[in-house]
Design a protein around this motif. Structure first.
Motif, PDB file in Angstrom:
ATOM      1  N   SER A   1       0.817  -1.212   0.000  1.00  0.00           N
ATOM      2  CA  SER A   1       0.000   0.000   0.000  1.00  0.00           C
ATOM      3  C   SER A   1       0.851   1.261   0.000  1.00  0.00           C
ATOM      4  O   SER A   1       0.371   2.337  -0.369  1.00  0.00           O
ATOM      5  N   MET A   2       2.141   1.130   0.379  1.00  0.00           N
ATOM      6  CA  MET A   2       3.023   2.290   0.391  1.00  0.00           C
ATOM      7  C   MET A   2       3.442   2.706  -1.023  1.00  0.00           C
ATOM      8  O   MET A   2       4.080   3.742  -1.202  1.00  0.00           O
ATOM      9  N   LEU A   3       3.068   1.916  -2.021  1.00  0.00           N
ATOM     10  CA  LEU A   3       3.331   2.302  -3.407  1.00  0.00           C
ATOM     11  C   LEU A   3       2.231   3.187  -3.972  1.00  0.00           C
ATOM     12  O   LEU A   3       2.333   3.658  -5.114  1.00  0.00           O
ATOM     13  N   CYS A   4       1.199   3.414  -3.190  1.00  0.00           N
ATOM     14  CA  CYS A   4       0.085   4.261  -3.622  1.00  0.00           C
ATOM     15  C   CYS A   4       0.584   5.665  -3.951  1.00  0.00           C
ATOM     16  O   CYS A   4       1.453   6.214  -3.257  1.00  0.00           O
TER      17      CYS A   4
ATOM     18  N   LEU B   1       5.976   5.575  -0.336  1.00  0.00           N
ATOM     19  CA  LEU B   1       7.275   5.066   0.091  1.00  0.00           C
ATOM     20  C   LEU B   1       8.397   6.015  -0.315  1.00  0.00           C
ATOM     21  O   LEU B   1       9.300   6.303   0.483  1.00  0.00           O
ATOM     22  N   SER B   2       8.368   6.510  -1.536  1.00  0.00           N
ATOM     23  CA  SER B   2       9.408   7.434  -1.994  1.00  0.00           C
ATOM     24  C   SER B   2       9.374   8.724  -1.187  1.00  0.00           C
ATOM     25  O   SER B   2      10.423   9.296  -0.857  1.00  0.00           O
TER      26      SER B   2
ATOM     27  N   GLY C   1       2.299  10.110   9.509  1.00  0.00           N
ATOM     28  CA  GLY C   1       1.280   9.509   8.648  1.00  0.00           C
ATOM     29  C   GLY C   1       1.506   9.829   7.189  1.00  0.00           C
ATOM     30  O   GLY C   1       1.868  10.959   6.831  1.00  0.00           O
ATOM     31  N   LEU C   2       1.290   8.838   6.330  1.00  0.00           N
ATOM     32  CA  LEU C   2       1.557   8.987   4.896  1.00  0.00           C
ATOM     33  C   LEU C   2       0.319   8.627   4.096  1.00  0.00           C
ATOM     34  O   LEU C   2      -0.246   7.548   4.284  1.00  0.00           O
TER      35      LEU C   2
ATOM     36  N   ILE D   1      -3.472   0.786  -5.908  1.00  0.00           N
ATOM     37  CA  ILE D   1      -2.085   0.379  -5.674  1.00  0.00           C
ATOM     38  C   ILE D   1      -1.472  -0.102  -6.989  1.00  0.00           C
ATOM     39  O   ILE D   1      -1.962  -1.073  -7.570  1.00  0.00           O
ATOM     40  N   PRO D   2      -0.430   0.568  -7.497  1.00  0.00           N
ATOM     41  CA  PRO D   2       0.218   0.102  -8.739  1.00  0.00           C
ATOM     42  C   PRO D   2       0.733  -1.320  -8.590  1.00  0.00           C
ATOM     43  O   PRO D   2       1.303  -1.687  -7.555  1.00  0.00           O
ATOM     44  N   TYR D   3       0.534  -2.130  -9.645  1.00  0.00           N
ATOM     45  CA  TYR D   3       0.952  -3.536  -9.574  1.00  0.00           C
ATOM     46  C   TYR D   3       1.128  -4.088 -10.978  1.00  0.00           C
ATOM     47  O   TYR D   3       0.179  -4.133 -11.770  1.00  0.00           O
TER      48      TYR D   3
END
Length: 339
Positions: A102-105, A113-114, A225-226, A234-236
């Protein structure tokens, strides 16, 4: 102490034995063809200036040049650490970074994440007098950097962090907090804190109980919080992660959970989409913690030395160029390359 920043290039060294084998095969084949027309004594008479050893030296320098070039591509580095004891006051902090899918959202640019890595990179810069460690977590938690004063190594590690580092998905904040709590020293005079960077979604385990245990041990738990409450897919694999019904999975930032964690940990909740503003807010809160003397060694990370490998490769090429395949009448009296 030394290392290679890009060690994958060292696999190219496997070409060296192959090239040596090809060269030896070509030499034997050429020699066999020559001896079909004349024996060795006659060949020496017909080709008095020919020199096998000169060819061997030239090919040897070419191979050495290739070896040094491969070494240069692998970016050799030597430690620039100077073991000079110094005393500075600081705190102890463990970073818990959420690396679940989910941190790739991308509701925070470029993605959660970035953005977290940007925050941590700047935070490490302002915490240069502190001891800092790093725990990454998704479905499980792992210590990636034990608590240390060498933040240069921690910053270099950030670029390699990705959700692929863990196989079990989820958001095990409680496990990360428990693991981080075990990393601090026994010094009761120094301020200790855990900084959790997460979107708070799909948390697992008894998070508040773990945070409570940390608080009882004198460790404050702060939360960054992010994400946004609206969330995003979510990219996949070139598209978006989908549920069993074929619909895109939308991940939303759980602000309420993050606030509860910070409150239970006697810490502060931070949120925003400006990395600089977040770092200033966290730094202001960390300044309130009691500082104690940290005895460590001065360190400036690693120093690049690939230039020496490049110079060695150039010297080998110049030597290869300087050695002629045929004997020089002027130098023949020295007999440097006689058979």
């Amino acid at each position: 102490m030394y290392r290679f920043y890009s060690p994958e290039y060292l696999y190219l060294l496997l070409l060296i034995p192959l090239l040596m084998g090809v060269g030896f095969y070509a030499f034997r084949k050429r020699r066999a063809q020559e001896r079909r027309f004349a024996e060795l004594p006659l060949l020496k008479t017909l080709k008095p200036e020919s020199s096998t050893k000169r060819r061997i030296w030239r090919n040897g320098f070419l191979l050495l040049a290739l070896v040094f070039t491969i070494g240069m591509l692998a970016r050799p580095q030597v430690s620039a650490r100077q073991d000079v004891p110094k005393e500075e006051k600081g705190i102890e902090a463990m970073i818990c970074l959420d690396i679940s899918n989910s941190m790739l959202c991308e509701d925070v640019k470029p993605n959660r994440l970035s953005f977290a890595k940007q925050v941590l990179g700047r935070l490490f810069d302002v915490m240069r007098n502190d001891k800092v460690g790093l725990v990454v977590f998704a479905g499980n938690a792992y210590t990636q950097i034990p608590i240390t004063t060498d933040l240069s190594a921690a910053k270099q590690f950030l670029s390699d962090i990705s959700p692929s580092m863990v196989t079990a998905q989820g958001t095990a904040i409680g496990a990360a907090v428990d693991l981080a709590s075990k990393s601090f020293s026994d010094n009761k005079e120094i301020g200790k804190t855990i900084i959790v960077l997460t979107d708070g979604e799909n948390h697992e385990g008894d998070v508040l109980e773990a945070v409570g245990r940390a608080r009882e041990a004198g460790i404050r738990v702060n939360v960054v919080g992010l994400g946004t409450s609206e969330g995003a897919p979510i990219p996949y694999e070139g598209g978006y992660l989908k549920d069993e019904g074929g619909n895109p999975v939308v991940t939303k930032f759980d602000e309420q959970m993050c606030k509860e964690i910070a409150t239970a940990g006697d810490g502060t909740f931070f949120s925003g989409q400006s990395a600089s503003a977040l770092v200033r807010a966290v730094e202001s809160q960390l300044d309130k913690l009691p500082k104690a003397v940290l005895t460590s060694s001065a360190s400036s990370g690693y120093r690049e030395v690939y230039g020496w490998f490049g110079l060695a490769a150039l010297v080998c090429l110049l030597l290869e160029f300087a050695i002629q395949e045929r004997k020089s009448r002027f130098f023949s009296k020295l007999k440097l390359f006689d058979r």
